[in-house]
Scaffold this motif. Structure first.
Motif: not given
Length: 429
Positions: A403-414
């Protein structure tokens, strides 16, 4: 190739960008798979997909290499029966002075015989909007948003017409917001007018998801579309109106049991905030020191030992650092070398942790995500529900699912790391 073929094929210039647009397509109701690189023509993963996303790592490589990889991906997607092709790049238009957005877009258009192509990077859900051809990140112009300090693709001009023109052989024009607000027919007419006047690439103003859906309707007959992940919001409905899409829940994923970890390599402002929140909550965190890596010290081994010492907790292993510190490191050893060392170290770390039973990975940073999935040997991903705008839960294909969550650097809250861990642990049944 078996079956009726997919409807939409996407070529993404990095790994997190690929999961980003795949998430958007799932949100719009399309069963979507993502391949890491170009899959084999008979890969069973794609047999029942309504959308296929090919994740390349072509954003910062030489323009000629990016074009060659993208054309190879195009050949695969056309062979898979895809009727519409999307070239997906970052919603902050990450690119260098010479590419790779312009060269790749022009090469794809030529291969498909399309004379004029739109460029719509907006992703309003994450604060990326375009007005009068200028890209905003939240309320700030692109070149005042922190992106001017990006280590690989510093964006120092918010005028996307000017940025894209510098990368392109053809003429770049603009479809302005008043035209978009009038509806799809007016956008279509504006595209035809711009084409008659010699334009080959068109930046399109967009400040809302409604605008993106209008653009999708206007480009119903376009074989090629380019943009950020938001552009995919308006495309599935073009097939749904003909009752071609299934009514299955596109976001269902299996539950993956095992240990988890968070790996962060991005130097973006948002990832710095997420790392800071984790540390301030007194959760275990090990920092990869790039200067120690450069000196040949056993940093990866130390990170693994740190993980082994905290087996009862989730560990963050990170190379993220504030912009001023990052500049000092880059001045000492070079931006490209520093980035490659971090990616290599986190990739090795991920592989070692997998061998220790880690099955759930939260990864921050596009380049870091690419390094991690390659090191883990992941060839494809099933795309699930959204964790945050542009970041879905995913499960790898293959014998041992991850299971993976791959996040672009500037995405997502704190609190993204915590939310992602919860989403990956819960899965869907």
């Amino acid at each position: 190739m078996t079956g009726r073929g997919a409807f939409i094929g996407c070529i993404a210039d990095d790994f997190t960008g690929a999961t980003d647009i795949a998430s958007t397509l799932v949100r719009a109701g399309m069963k979507t798979v993502q391949s890491i690189g170009i899959p084999e023509a008979d890969d069973p993963m794609i047999a029942n997909a309504e959308a296929i996303v090919v994740a390349l790592k072509s954003r910062t490589i030489a323009a000629g290499d990016a074009v060659a990889q993208s054309l190879a991906a195009l050949d695969f997607l056309r062979g898979a029966g895809c009727r519409q092709i999307v070239f997906k790049y970052c919603s902050t238009f990450d690119s260098t002075e010479h590419g790779n957005i312009g060269p790749v877009a022009e090469a794809l258009a030529k291969a498909l015989g399309q004379e004029v192509t739109i460029a719509a990077p907006s992703f309003p859900a994450n604060g990326r909007t375009v007005y009068n051809g200028h890209l905003f990140v939240g309320h700030a112009l692109l070149n005042e948003s922190g992106m001017q300090n990006h280590p690989l693709t510093p964006m120092k001009d918010a005028n996307l017409v000017r940025v894209l023109q510098a990368q392109s052989k053809g003429t770049v024009g603009l479809i302005d917001l008043p035209t978009v607000l009038k509806g799809a027919e007016h956008v279509r007419a504006a595209i035809e007018k711009a084409q008659a006047e010699g334009a080959t690439l068109l930046i399109v103003d967009t400040i809302s998801e409604a605008d993106l859906k209008v653009i999708g309707q206007a480009c119903h007959d376009h074989i090629l579309i380019t943009g950020g992940s938001g552009i995919a919001l308006g495309l599935p409905d073009n097939f749904r109106t003909n009752n071609e899409l299934s009514d299955a829940d596109a976001a269902v994923l299996p539950v993956v049991a095992g240990k988890d970890v968070v790996l962060a390599g991005s130097g973006s402002l948002r990832t710095n905030l997420q790392v800071t929140r984790w540390i301030e909550a007194e959760r275990p965190a090990y920092r990869i020191d790039v200067m120690k890596l450069a000196a040949g010290e056993p940093v990866v081994e130390e990170a693994i030992s740190f993980f082994d010492a905290h087996t009862d907790q989730t560990v963050l292993i990170y190379a993220t650092s504030p912009a001023d510190e990052l500049r000092q490191v880059q001045a000492a050893i070079g931006a490209q070398k520093a980035g490659e060392m971090v990616e290599h170290a986190l990739g090795l770390t991920a592989r070692s942790l997998r061998d220790r039973g880690v099955r759930r990975f939260v990864v921050a940073g596009g380049e870091t995500s690419g390094a991690v999935v390659q090191s883990l040997g992941v060839k494809g991903l099933r795309i699930g529900a959204s964790i945050a705008p542009g970041v879905p839960a995913t499960v790898s294909t293959g014998r041992v699912p991850l299971a993976l969550a791959l996040k672009s650097g500037n995405f997502g809250e704190a609190d993204f790391f915590e939310k992602a861990l919860l989403a990956l642990a819960g899965g869907q049944s």
